[in-house]
Design an enzyme around this catalytic site. Sequence first.
Site, short mmCIF file in Angstrom:
data_model
loop_
_atom_site.label_atom_id
_atom_site.label_comp_id
_atom_site.label_asym_id
_atom_site.label_seq_id
_atom_site.Cartn_x
_atom_site.Cartn_y
_atom_site.Cartn_z
N SER A 147 25.50 -8.03 42.67
CA SER A 147 26.00 -8.48 41.36
C SER A 147 25.77 -9.98 41.24
O SER A 147 25.73 -10.69 42.25
CB SER A 147 27.50 -8.20 41.25
N TYR A 160 35.96 -8.65 44.98
CA TYR A 160 34.68 -8.11 44.52
C TYR A 160 33.56 -9.12 44.77
O TYR A 160 32.51 -8.78 45.31
CB TYR A 160 34.81 -7.81 43.02
N1 LIG Z 1 28.19 -2.21 35.23
C1 LIG Z 1 27.93 -3.49 35.46
O1 LIG Z 1 27.88 -4.31 34.52
C2 LIG Z 1 27.67 -3.97 36.87
C3 LIG Z 1 27.32 -5.32 37.05
C4 LIG Z 1 27.07 -5.78 38.35
C5 LIG Z 1 27.13 -4.92 39.42
N2 LIG Z 1 27.49 -3.62 39.21
C6 LIG Z 1 27.53 -2.74 40.40
O2 LIG Z 1 26.78 -1.58 40.15
C7 LIG Z 1 27.33 -0.48 40.87
C8 LIG Z 1 27.57 0.69 39.92
O3 LIG Z 1 28.48 0.26 38.92
P1 LIG Z 1 28.76 1.11 37.60
O4 LIG Z 1 29.07 0.12 36.55
O5 LIG Z 1 27.70 2.12 37.40
O6 LIG Z 1 30.15 1.81 38.05
P2 LIG Z 1 30.78 3.23 37.61
O7 LIG Z 1 30.31 3.60 36.27
O8 LIG Z 1 32.24 3.11 37.87
O9 LIG Z 1 30.14 4.25 38.67
C9 LIG Z 1 30.43 4.08 40.04
C10 LIG Z 1 29.88 5.25 40.82
O10 LIG Z 1 30.23 5.03 42.21
C11 LIG Z 1 30.90 6.19 42.71
N3 LIG Z 1 31.87 5.82 43.73
C12 LIG Z 1 32.90 4.93 43.63
N4 LIG Z 1 33.61 4.92 44.77
C13 LIG Z 1 33.02 5.81 45.61
C14 LIG Z 1 33.30 6.27 46.92
N5 LIG Z 1 34.35 5.81 47.63
N6 LIG Z 1 32.48 7.20 47.46
C15 LIG Z 1 31.44 7.69 46.77
N7 LIG Z 1 31.11 7.29 45.53
C16 LIG Z 1 31.90 6.38 44.95
C17 LIG Z 1 31.57 6.79 41.47
O11 LIG Z 1 31.82 8.19 41.63
P3 LIG Z 1 33.21 8.81 42.09
O12 LIG Z 1 34.32 7.91 41.59
O13 LIG Z 1 33.18 10.16 41.46
O14 LIG Z 1 33.15 8.86 43.58
C18 LIG Z 1 30.49 6.57 40.42
O15 LIG Z 1 29.53 7.59 40.48
C19 LIG Z 1 28.60 -1.00 41.54
O16 LIG Z 1 28.32 -1.34 42.88
C20 LIG Z 1 28.93 -2.24 40.72
O17 LIG Z 1 29.67 -3.19 41.46
C21 LIG Z 1 27.77 -3.13 37.97
#
Ligand SMILES: NC(=O)c1ccc[n+]([C@@H]2O[C@H](COP(=O)([O-])OP(=O)(O)OC[C@H]3O[C@@H](n4cnc5c(N)ncnc54)[C@H](OP(=O)(O)O)[C@@H]3O)[C@@H](O)[C@H]2O)c1
Length: 257
Positions: A147, A160
């Site tokens: 990130s 985070y």
């Molecule tokens: N969205 C943004 O703007 C953004 C920006 C910078 C970085 N990121 C990074 O990108 C990644 C994805 O983010 P996102 O926005 O797509 O989040 P999201 O929509 O909340 O999706 C997160 C995914 O991770 C899975 N997950 C969470 N905890 C888990 C665990 N203990 N074991 C297995 N799976 C797990 C969730 O599934 P379950 O809960 O069903 O397990 C879900 O499929 C993250 O690492 C986040 O920090 C996102």
Amino acid sequence: MLLPSFSLKGKVACITGAGRGIGRALAIGFAEAGADVGLMSRTEKDLLEVAAVIEEKGQKAYILPGDVTKKEDIDSAINTLHQQAGTIDILVNNAGINIRTPAFHVTEAEWDTIMQTNIKSAFMVSQAAGTVMKGKGEGGRIINISSVAGHTALRTGVVYASAKAAMIQMTKVLAFEWGVHKIQVNSIGPWYFETPLTKELLSNSEYVDEILSVTPLKRIGRLPELVGPAVFLASDAASYITGQTLFVDGGMTIHGF
Ligand SMILES: NC(=O)c1ccc[n+]([C@@H]2O[C@H](COP(=O)([O-])OP(=O)(O)OC[C@H]3O[C@@H](n4cnc5c(N)ncnc54)[C@H](OP(=O)(O)O)[C@@H]3O)[C@@H](O)[C@H]2O)c1
């Protein structure tokens, strides 16, 4: 012909957190690029939905329900994918969570949960998948979804940010140690993209104005804009790139004022 291939045809990828948001987009995008994809997260019904989309595109999907904070779930997912698909060429460490507590109020339990999910798990999954990549002798690619918060101080919360900074450094050290095994390790550092994780934050127009005021491209990212960089880093086109973090951020990290 000097143009290398961006295709992932014949490759097997494993994506954690593939059930929704960025992981779902990457899983479908990798299938569009020709890969078969192992899908890991805790919610099986999400994985079944993504698998159906991938299979419609003519690629295989492997359902790997499990919690990335549990070593036995990691080993089971990686062994299942290895046995069923015959190999693992690409790993994307994408599963992640956030709890945006101000530093004075962070509890020990919050610290441990975020660190376990966002960085310890990425190491443990890399070690398991990396062992398969090393064993087959042809190496592989690991892409860590870090990130912008791991690079610059933001209001995303100290835990985070610390986990994401560690992920950027882990990317460099694994690239350094595993280059000899032809395992290339890179990271993608997104700025804001709308997913279930950020939906509520991005529904606050004042917060969005604040984000856009530091974003040269003046808009939030679109999920396909992460797919291109991830496919690139997984493909032959990135065969001499390792240890790097590519910020996909509309230019957010370039200014210093
Ligand atoms: N969205 C943004 O703007 C953004 C920006 C910078 C970085 N990121 C990074 O990108 C990644 C994805 O983010 P996102 O926005 O797509 O989040 P999201 O929509 O909340 O999706 C997160 C995914 O991770 C899975 N997950 C969470 N905890 C888990 C665990 N203990 N074991 C297995 N799976 C797990 C969730 O599934 P379950 O809960 O069903 O397990 C879900 O499929 C993250 O690492 C986040 O920090 C996102």
